[in-house]
Scaffold this motif. Structure first.
Motif, PDB file in Angstrom:
ATOM      1  N   ALA A  92       0.837  -1.202   0.000  1.00  0.00           N
ATOM      2  CA  ALA A  92       0.000   0.000   0.000  1.00  0.00           C
ATOM      3  C   ALA A  92       0.871   1.251   0.000  1.00  0.00           C
ATOM      4  CB  ALA A  92      -0.916  -0.005   1.220  1.00  0.00           C
ATOM      5  N   ASN A  93       1.901   1.247   0.854  1.00  0.00           N
ATOM      6  CA  ASN A  93       2.783   2.411   0.908  1.00  0.00           C
ATOM      7  C   ASN A  93       3.727   2.486  -0.281  1.00  0.00           C
ATOM      8  OD1 ASN A  93       1.711   3.506   3.206  1.00  0.00           O
ATOM      9  ND2 ASN A  93       3.071   2.355   4.564  1.00  0.00           N
ATOM     10  N   VAL A  95       2.810   1.707  -3.432  1.00  0.00           N
ATOM     11  CA  VAL A  95       2.022   2.366  -4.479  1.00  0.00           C
ATOM     12  C   VAL A  95       1.932   3.867  -4.199  1.00  0.00           C
ATOM     13  CG1 VAL A  95      -0.272   2.550  -5.511  1.00  0.00           C
ATOM     14  CG2 VAL A  95       0.710   0.301  -5.029  1.00  0.00           C
ATOM     15  N   PHE A  96       1.636   4.193  -2.940  1.00  0.00           N
ATOM     16  CA  PHE A  96       1.567   5.611  -2.576  1.00  0.00           C
ATOM     17  C   PHE A  96       2.899   6.305  -2.830  1.00  0.00           C
ATOM     18  CE2 PHE A  96       2.984   8.509   0.764  1.00  0.00           C
ATOM     19  CZ  PHE A  96       2.248   9.615   0.405  1.00  0.00           C
ATOM     20  N   ALA A 100       3.320   9.467  -5.208  1.00  0.00           N
ATOM     21  CA  ALA A 100       3.721  10.753  -4.633  1.00  0.00           C
ATOM     22  C   ALA A 100       5.019  11.237  -5.266  1.00  0.00           C
ATOM     23  CB  ALA A 100       3.892  10.618  -3.120  1.00  0.00           C
ATOM     24  N   LEU A 118       4.048  17.367   4.690  1.00  0.00           N
ATOM     25  CA  LEU A 118       2.912  16.601   5.210  1.00  0.00           C
ATOM     26  C   LEU A 118       3.200  15.094   5.135  1.00  0.00           C
ATOM     27  CD1 LEU A 118      -0.168  18.542   3.771  1.00  0.00           C
ATOM     28  CD2 LEU A 118       0.689  18.520   6.111  1.00  0.00           C
ATOM     29  N   ILE A 119       3.902  14.676   4.071  1.00  0.00           N
ATOM     30  CA  ILE A 119       4.218  13.254   3.927  1.00  0.00           C
ATOM     31  C   ILE A 119       5.131  12.790   5.060  1.00  0.00           C
ATOM     32  CG2 ILE A 119       5.507  11.609   2.471  1.00  0.00           C
ATOM     33  CD1 ILE A 119       4.326  13.068   0.048  1.00  0.00           C
ATOM     34  N   ILE A 121       5.047  13.769   8.147  1.00  0.00           N
ATOM     35  CA  ILE A 121       4.424  13.874   9.473  1.00  0.00           C
ATOM     36  C   ILE A 121       4.489  12.587  10.305  1.00  0.00           C
ATOM     37  CG2 ILE A 121       2.186  14.072  10.650  1.00  0.00           C
ATOM     38  CD1 ILE A 121       1.565  16.468   9.121  1.00  0.00           C
ATOM     39  N   PRO A 122       4.141  11.408   9.730  1.00  0.00           N
ATOM     40  CA  PRO A 122       4.124  10.223  10.588  1.00  0.00           C
ATOM     41  C   PRO A 122       5.443   9.947  11.307  1.00  0.00           C
ATOM     42  CG  PRO A 122       2.972   9.767   8.566  1.00  0.00           C
ATOM     43  CD  PRO A 122       3.588  11.117   8.392  1.00  0.00           C
ATOM     44  N   ALA A 124       7.141  12.168  12.779  1.00  0.00           N
ATOM     45  CA  ALA A 124       7.207  13.058  13.934  1.00  0.00           C
ATOM     46  C   ALA A 124       6.203  12.660  15.023  1.00  0.00           C
ATOM     47  CB  ALA A 124       6.950  14.496  13.503  1.00  0.00           C
ATOM     48  N   VAL A 125       5.310  11.724  14.672  1.00  0.00           N
ATOM     49  CA  VAL A 125       4.279  11.321  15.630  1.00  0.00           C
ATOM     50  C   VAL A 125       4.762  10.079  16.375  1.00  0.00           C
ATOM     51  CG1 VAL A 125       1.885  10.612  15.866  1.00  0.00           C
ATOM     52  CG2 VAL A 125       2.519  12.257  14.118  1.00  0.00           C
ATOM     53  N   LEU A 164      -4.060  -0.582   9.700  1.00  0.00           N
ATOM     54  CA  LEU A 164      -4.082   0.880   9.532  1.00  0.00           C
ATOM     55  C   LEU A 164      -2.951   1.551  10.313  1.00  0.00           C
ATOM     56  CD1 LEU A 164      -7.871   1.798   9.614  1.00  0.00           C
ATOM     57  CD2 LEU A 164      -6.257   2.241   7.762  1.00  0.00           C
ATOM     58  N   ILE A 167       0.258   0.907   8.570  1.00  0.00           N
ATOM     59  CA  ILE A 167       0.393   1.745   7.370  1.00  0.00           C
ATOM     60  C   ILE A 167       0.819   3.154   7.777  1.00  0.00           C
ATOM     61  CG2 ILE A 167      -0.898   2.876   5.503  1.00  0.00           C
ATOM     62  CD1 ILE A 167      -2.457   0.353   5.110  1.00  0.00           C
ATOM     63  N   PHE A 168       0.230   3.665   8.863  1.00  0.00           N
ATOM     64  CA  PHE A 168       0.571   5.024   9.311  1.00  0.00           C
ATOM     65  C   PHE A 168       2.045   5.141   9.671  1.00  0.00           C
ATOM     66  CE2 PHE A 168       1.139   8.349  12.441  1.00  0.00           C
ATOM     67  CZ  PHE A 168       0.429   9.413  11.909  1.00  0.00           C
ATOM     68  N   PHE A 171       4.305   4.925   6.638  1.00  0.00           N
ATOM     69  CA  PHE A 171       3.812   5.761   5.536  1.00  0.00           C
ATOM     70  C   PHE A 171       4.923   6.434   4.713  1.00  0.00           C
ATOM     71  CE2 PHE A 171       2.031   9.779   4.007  1.00  0.00           C
ATOM     72  CZ  PHE A 171       0.864   9.372   3.385  1.00  0.00           C
TER      73      PHE A 171
ATOM     74  N   TYR B  20      -4.321  10.766  -6.172  1.00  0.00           N
ATOM     75  CA  TYR B  20      -4.179   9.598  -5.304  1.00  0.00           C
ATOM     76  C   TYR B  20      -3.353   9.944  -4.069  1.00  0.00           C
ATOM     77  CZ  TYR B  20      -3.262   4.933  -3.646  1.00  0.00           C
ATOM     78  OH  TYR B  20      -3.189   3.827  -2.847  1.00  0.00           O
ATOM     79  N   THR B  21      -2.260  10.704  -4.281  1.00  0.00           N
ATOM     80  CA  THR B  21      -1.398  11.097  -3.162  1.00  0.00           C
ATOM     81  C   THR B  21      -2.194  11.881  -2.118  1.00  0.00           C
ATOM     82  OG1 THR B  21       0.514  11.205  -4.609  1.00  0.00           O
ATOM     83  CG2 THR B  21       0.677  12.395  -2.549  1.00  0.00           C
ATOM     84  N   TYR B  24      -4.886   9.564  -0.345  1.00  0.00           N
ATOM     85  CA  TYR B  24      -4.263   8.608   0.579  1.00  0.00           C
ATOM     86  C   TYR B  24      -3.705   9.336   1.803  1.00  0.00           C
ATOM     87  CZ  TYR B  24      -1.422   4.428   1.684  1.00  0.00           C
ATOM     88  OH  TYR B  24      -0.862   3.326   2.281  1.00  0.00           O
TER      89      TYR B  24
END
Lengths: 303, 279
Positions: A92-93, A95-96, A100, A118-119, A121-122, A124-125, A164, A167-168, A171, B20-21, B24
């Motif tokens: 999933a990531n 393909v993303f 991107a 923004l991409i 961000i995960p 930093a969380v 989920l 994935i986060f 990401f 898509y980006t 998602y």
């Protein structure tokens, strides 16, 4: 200048490094050996000893006890769930990441640098907060939780929540490897392919993909390691139901808290092997990428 | 108008990939994160304040930030030595050591956690030698700091390595020719150039340590007021079905990591500008 070039040659060739007399930009031998000593000691103590401890604890009661740990159906269920989670999250990531990187690296548009931030961000969380935000969406007190529950769909304390959260936390990995590389490679080759009549998909598969395959693989290796090893985020959303919602790291925790140390370290040893395989693959891919860069430089010099 | 938002290109797939980006990204990252902000907005200011200033919560912040700061400092010192040695010297086993620096990235945190606990507990490989000296590592703040040092190490080393590789040897030679000894060259010439990288590595290790959970929970012992980190407090609030309380603590942690991230970006921007200014 003579001494300087000598030191340069010497440091490039490991075999002669210590036969050369000291030059002005080298430390004195005692300082050099002290630093090497500190590094070797620090890394052994901090990294090698914990790794060795995992295997030592796993085999503490012998090979039989070690192997018996894997006859536990809950351990097998945990292994299956970990593999399943990674098998969904990583593609999933992937393909993303490719999508991107394509739009960010090959096109100029407004808000691009915001999108890149923004991409990221995960990263930093923190893991626990990563799990918590999915609780807030899909938990019983969350936004969609009650609505989904009426329809018999369970996300939290079930496999979808685990996937989920995984994935986060994984990401950005693939996107992050691809974006700088594809930006550097520019669009000339793709433009040539398109003007020669290639379709978009053909251009990607025949022109872009060969150029990015190692970086892609690198991103996949890193995100797979994180996907299989994630603990904090998954711990929040899993509910720790044995044989159902325990991934390998969560199963390790349960066994450990029950003082079943051999079994805990046995499962942990599989994860440690995964980590070692990750390091080896990662290093090999790094060498490949370096070779590709040097080859490209040589090619540029020739032309 | 469309033309102004995106420069024309002959390449296909912009709409599809950007669409898509964004979709998602919104579903996986932005929507869940916004839930955190909306959920904490449900709390009144007074409720929020009393949650995040509760003594047990404050103790966990102090522990989390304090131990993370110490761990990041240890990593800055030893990470510098490690990066320097790996970049500058050639010795047997160097490539192996270089590869193993990433172990804390690759090893699942729960595995690191139980391994460190096993080593530093009373009868562990290292713990048994510390015990007679009265040094207790497992189940104390010292153990937490140790685990946070473990997971933060690669950040400092990996940020410093490229900076040290790029160092211009001729500047060092010039310093030496002008009469500086090695120590002076180091503090006056080398340190100022690699300082942004060192600070970035330090900040990354610090940020990672603040949010760390897996490698800490086993070695910390999780005693309220003494060895309970903020991440664990979020989990225990959730287990008591106090979602609002958990959200409030999480928001404080999230904002502090965003501040750190902004600081890191600022540092990199500053370093980049300085670099361009010099060349």
């Amino acid at each position: 200048m003579g001494t300087a070039s000598l030191s340069h040659e010497a440091s490039a060739d490991g075999a002669t490094a210590f036969r050369v007399t000291r030059v002005v930009t080298d430390e004195r031998p005692w300082a050099r050996w002290l630093l090497i000593g500190v590094t070797v000691t620090f890394l052994s103590l901090f990294l090698v000893v914990p790794l060795a401890a995992v295997f030592a604890e796993a085999f503490r009661k012998g090979l039989g006890a070690y192997l018996a740990s894997f006859r536990d159906p809950n351990a097998l269920a945990a292994i299956r769930l970990t593999l399943l989670t990674a098998a969904i999250a990583v593609p999933a990531n992937l393909v993303f990441g490719v999508a991107a990187a394509w739009c960010i690296a090959k096109f100029e548009f407004r808000g691009k640098s915001l999108l890149i931030s923004l991409i990221d961000i995960p990263f930093a969380v923190s893991p626990v907060v990563s799990g918590l935000i999915y609780m807030l969406l899909f938990g019983m007190q969350g936004w969609f939780g009650p609505w989904l529950a009426e329809r018999g769909i369970q996300v939290i304390f079930a496999v979808p929540g685990i996937v989920l959260a995984t994935i986060f936390v994984t990401f950005p990995f693939v996107a992050r490897e691809l974006i700088p590389l594809m930006q550097e490679q520019g669009t000339e080759e793709e433009q040539a392919a398109v003007s020669l009549g290639a379709s978009g998909w053909q251009t990607f598969r025949r022109v872009t993909l060969p150029n990015i395959k190692w970086a892609l693989l690198y991103g996949v290796i890193l995100s797979n390691a994180r996907a299989m090893g994630e603990f904090g985020a998954v711990s929040v959303v899993s509910g720790h139901i044995r044989g159902k919602t325990n991934t390998m790291p969560l199963h390790v925790e349960i066994l450990y808290n029950e003082y079943n140390f051999v079994a805990a370290f046995a499962v942990a040893s599989l994860l440690a092997l995964l980590a070692l395989a990750t390091l080896v693959l990662k290093t090999l891919v790094e060498w490949q990428m370096q070779r590709q860069v040097t080859e490209a430089l040589e090619l540029r010099e020739e032309t | 108008m469309r033309f102004a938002l995106k420069r024309h290109s002959v390449l296909p797939g912009f709409g599809l990939t950007l669409g898509y980006t964004l979709l998602y990204l919104s579903l996986i990252v932005l929507l869940p994160l916004s839930a955190l902000f909306f959920k904490s907005a449900e709390l009144s200011m007074a409720e929020f304040w009393s949650t995040v200033t509760n003594p047990r919560v404050v103790a966990s912040y102090k522990l989390t930030f304090g131990a993370s700061l110490i761990a990041a400092t240890i990593n800055a010192v030893f990470g510098f030595a490690v990066a320097w040695t790996l970049v500058r010297y050639r010795f047997p086993g160097r490539r192996l050591l270089d590869a193993i620096v990433d172990l804390p990235f690759a090893l699942p945190t729960a595995v690191s956690g139980i391994a460190l606990t096993a080593i530093y507990s009373q009868h562990g490989w290292i713990g048994q030698y510390l015990e007679p000296w009265g040094v207790k590592v497992a189940f104390t703040p010292l153990g937490i700091t140790l685990a946070l040092t473990f997971i933060g190490l690669p950040f400092v080393v990996r940020t410093l390595q490229p900076a040290l590789q790029d160092l211009d040897r001729e500047t060092e030679e010039a310093a030496a020719i002008l009469g500086a000894n090695r120590f002076q060259t180091f503090t006056r010439v080398i340190i100022p150039v690699v300082l942004p990288a060192l600070l970035t590595g330090f900040a990354l290790a610090f940020a990672r340590a603040i949010g760390e959970y897996g490698s800490v929970v086993f070695i910390s012992g999780n005693m309220p007021m003494r060895t309970e980190i903020a991440s664990l407090l979020i989990i225990s609030k959730l287990e008591q079905h106090d979602t609002a309380g958990a959200t409030a603590i999480a928001l404080v942690m999230l904002l502090s990591s965003f501040v750190l991230l902004a600081a890191i970006n600022g540092l990199q921007w500053y370093a980049g500008r300085r670099h361009h200014g010099l060349s």
